[in-house]
Design an enzyme around this catalytic site. Sequence first.
Site, PDB file in Angstrom:
ATOM      1  N   ASP A 479       0.818  -1.196   0.000  1.00  0.00           N
ATOM      2  CA  ASP A 479       0.000   0.000   0.000  1.00  0.00           C
ATOM      3  C   ASP A 479       0.862   1.260   0.000  1.00  0.00           C
ATOM      4  O   ASP A 479       2.069   1.216   0.300  1.00  0.00           O
ATOM      5  CB  ASP A 479      -0.929  -0.008   1.218  1.00  0.00           C
ATOM      6  CG  ASP A 479      -2.263   0.648   0.940  1.00  0.00           C
ATOM      7  OD1 ASP A 479      -2.366   1.431  -0.022  1.00  0.00           O
ATOM      8  OD2 ASP A 479      -3.220   0.385   1.697  1.00  0.00           O
ATOM      9  N   ASP A 549     -10.207   1.880  -3.854  1.00  0.00           N
ATOM     10  CA  ASP A 549     -10.749   1.633  -2.519  1.00  0.00           C
ATOM     11  C   ASP A 549     -12.272   1.596  -2.523  1.00  0.00           C
ATOM     12  O   ASP A 549     -12.884   1.198  -1.525  1.00  0.00           O
ATOM     13  CB  ASP A 549     -10.271   2.718  -1.547  1.00  0.00           C
ATOM     14  CG  ASP A 549      -8.901   2.405  -0.966  1.00  0.00           C
ATOM     15  OD1 ASP A 549      -8.433   1.266  -1.124  1.00  0.00           O
ATOM     16  OD2 ASP A 549      -8.298   3.310  -0.361  1.00  0.00           O
TER      17      ASP A 549
END
Length: 741
Positions: A479, A549
Amino acid sequence: MSIVFNEGTKTFHLFNREISYLMMVLPNGQMGQLYFGKRVHDREDFSYLYETLPRPMAAYVFEGEYSLSLEHVKQEYGVYGTSDFRRPAVEILQQNGSRLCDFRYKGHEIMGGKPKLSGLPATYTEKEEEAETLILTLEDPLTGAVLQLLYTIFAKGGILARSAKIMNGGTETLHLTTAMSLCMDLPDYDYEWLQFSGAWARERHLKVRKLEQGILAVDSRRGHSSHEHNPFIVLKRPWANEFQGEVIGFSLIYSGNFLAQAEVDTHDTTRVLMGIHPMGFDWKLEKGESFQTPEAVMVYSERGLNGMSQTFHKLYRKRLARGYWRDKARPILNNNWEATYFDFTEERLVEIAGKAKECGVELFVLDDGWFGERSSDRAGLGDWVANPKRLSRGITGIAERIEELGMKFGLWFEPEMVNKDSDLYRKHPDWILSTPGRNVSHGRNQYVLDFSRKEVVDCIYGMMEKILSEAKVSYIKWDMNRSITECYSAALPPERQGEVFHRYILGVYDLYERLNTQFPHILFESCASGGGRFDPGILYYAPQGWASDDSDAVERLEIQYGTSFCYPISSIGSHVSAAPNHQVFRNTPLNTRANVAYFGTFGYELDLNKLTEDEQEMVKSQIAFMKEYRELLQFGTFYRLASPFEGNITCWMAVNEEQTEAVVGWYRTLCHVNMPYTRIRLHGLNPDLCYEESGTGKTYYGDELMNIGLVTTDGMSGQAEENTGDYGDFGSRIYVLKAVR
């Protein structure tokens, strides 16, 4: 495939069965562009394409002559200020303050295959006969600077890969302030411009505009390719569509600051530039030093947008992505993030994983919160050691328990970031990017580590390597949750601060490369707060990426549709999440959530224990379906059939190489009453094969499905008893077609 140089006319012709690329040495020694498009016959003399006319107000290269003004000639790598007033491909600041260059042809080399780009991701060949490469060498006589232009034409497909290398062959220090990967001058401006833009949770939405005189551009100055704009643009003729017409796609294999731009001058010539964003860029070149630009890929198609996309898909899937997982169907996973966020224990994780295994999941992923003092986003980043309060036997212990259940284990990292509340920051406060005397901005309560410094990358590598060497980790979710601000490195002198953004990305690539080499069987999935670094550069190291997301199925229709213009379906991380959705709070049917996620890597972002027994049975069926068809879905030929940007219906399909099986995804956003009869024309089937549709058992020939269409009429007429199955808002269907004779 061939690269031909005609000595008499100083003309180069790069061609295969689909495309031709023509250029020549201009009378002043610089390189001129002649043609890029559909394949033409080779001939000795293409000089008729070099056109010059005396024009009022033009500046001319040769004194007393009115035959060559660079303002009105198509060029290969334009330089501002020497009678060319368009935006330049290269600019070099010299010690006397001048920025002028005069790169003249010196020689060339033609080689089989494709050379590697040092420290940078790029397309590659496995056999020499897959491609040929032309390396043009040009030199600026005054400064001694040497420019190498690299062109690789692949044997199959309308593909041309380009990059540039600038070397200081003189005696004085040079500062490279602009270095584009690609400069392409087109003879007209009759194009529509397609870009893929948005923001966090709504990435890569298709935007279409007509080219006009002036400059049209997308870029990123955030330190990463960004949620806002993707390093990919398309120019298409106004009459071109998904299935026919002339299209050129431009893609930059890079993960940092970029610029993609089309400049139409007032004589209707279009200059396309693509490369590292020149704003703030300043690379110091001492004597003998060189700089390699990232690679840009151009794809030409006369088969419309789908033809272009399919070329990119195959190239990036087979000759950009690498390693053990390149050609393998991806494991179906369950990620705990939306199920628990930071609130979990080892027993809770095993409980979630146990149900996932029961349903057929193959990989369980432990997301954020397992390390340091990480109980919120305010602490722990940078301390890559398991928290014993949550994991009594560390990562080794939880990995063993997941393996004992019969699944593989995956782990989340955010290696480029640090919290101030961490042991790493307390020990090395100077390791973050920050400008002396200035405020230091934060994002998500975190700061960016200075990956331009080798000792920082070495430290993070050491912590990650220790965990991965000790524990059975089969997958890493990498990430990156904020953009770069206050970009300044304490380790570099003032005159090299313009190098930090690029050196940072080189540090990211270096860490990826070292981990890939040390752990070749680990599946890496890139993530940057979702799709903030979904680009070809990262695809070289991680064959799949978390697309956004936003996991809502309806939102994902636009995100995944836009993503598919450049990126292969096997690279698109797409999961089933809970309802109401955690981003938009929408309730969507469980079958629709899966029907969208099938066209990607597939997985679940929820606790399956919280579903009803009927829903769990549906999940088992979904997983069984994905296991049966994932090779086709992830590696088949993908077609976009109906766009969510144009109407209420979205449709796409994947066809296997043999054309014996196809899976069609059909999605309706909102339900309406008493609708017209509808059909969708399919593509990519064998017209002479008869296909059975598995849901109904009906059979159709391929030519029927492609010319007449698949009937998709809604049964919804306003009668309550008919409101079953795929009816209602957010409805969807999957059609499976199999050849029977």
